[in-house]
Write an enzyme that holds these catalytic residues in place. Structure first.
Site: not given
Length: 219
Positions: A47, A121
């Protein structure tokens, strides 16, 4: 080894409009402890968030056509393990100007459009980095998604399921620079996928606790 050199944590921000120069930093997190082994082969599940003016911005999933862009304290995204930071360069932009910029970007990143392979993301941080600095994020951060796109027909349908079941709420309030405050709402996990680990791979929003969403500009 990671094919790009990462720096130690870099954080710089100032809410004073008089100081409009700031560093743009990519903060990278591990989504799974397996990264400690796969990273040696140039692979990993990560992420990432973009840090600007002392705040970090990421993108996560929910089931509604509203902003999936959220704000957290730098290097502190809940549910993930901070790995490293990469300096992407410096920009000259007032905090109020950046607020307008990120709210406009939020209108392009609705929570119900999140997809692990095609719009995750890391796609968000790469896009924001390119718009701000003219630079892409290091390739290793999102390499697994690019590889997955080549064989998407082999991926289970569950990877397209978003995990936050509560519509983000926003509350107006005044700040010294005239910008709009972020609101918080509790993200609730879906029961459509039973395996908790698989949920965590779908979206950075698959965590309990308060999440501060960026309110998008209405067009």
């Amino acid at each position: 080894m990671e094919p790009e050199t990462t720096s130690n944590s870099v954080s710089e921000g100032n809410g004073n409009d008089k100081n409009c120069e700031t560093q743009v930093v990519l903060n990278v997190y591990d989504l799974t402890p397996l990264n400690n082994y796969t990273v040696w082969f140039g692979l990993g599940i990560f992420h990432s968030g973009i840090e600007v003016h002392g705040k970090e911005y990421g993108f996560g999933a929910h089931d509604f056509p509203a902003s999936g862009v959220f704000e957290v304290e730098p290097r502190s995204c809940p549910g993930f393990i901070y790995r490293s930071s990469v300096s992407l360069g410096r920009i000259t932009m007032l905090p109020s100007e950046f607020r307008t910029f990120i709210e406009n970007a939020a209108s392009e990143y609705h929570g119900d459009t999140y997809h692990l392979i095609s719009k995750n993301c890391n796609h968000f941080t790469d896009d924001i980095s390119w718009r701000l600095t003219g630079k892409h994020i290091p390739g290793w951060v999102n390499r697994l998604a690019r590889l997955g796109s080549l064989c998407s027909c082999l991926l289970p349908e569950s990877l397209q399921v978003s995990t936050v079941k509560q519509l983000p709420e926003y509350h107006d309030c005044s700040e010294e620079d005239g910008t709009e405050c972020l609101s918080t709402t509790t993200a609730r996990e879906s029961t459509e996928i039973d395996d908790d680990h698989e949920k965590s791979l779908l979206s950075p929003m698959a965590v309990s606790g308060d999440v501060a969403f960026v309110k998008e500009v209405q067009k």
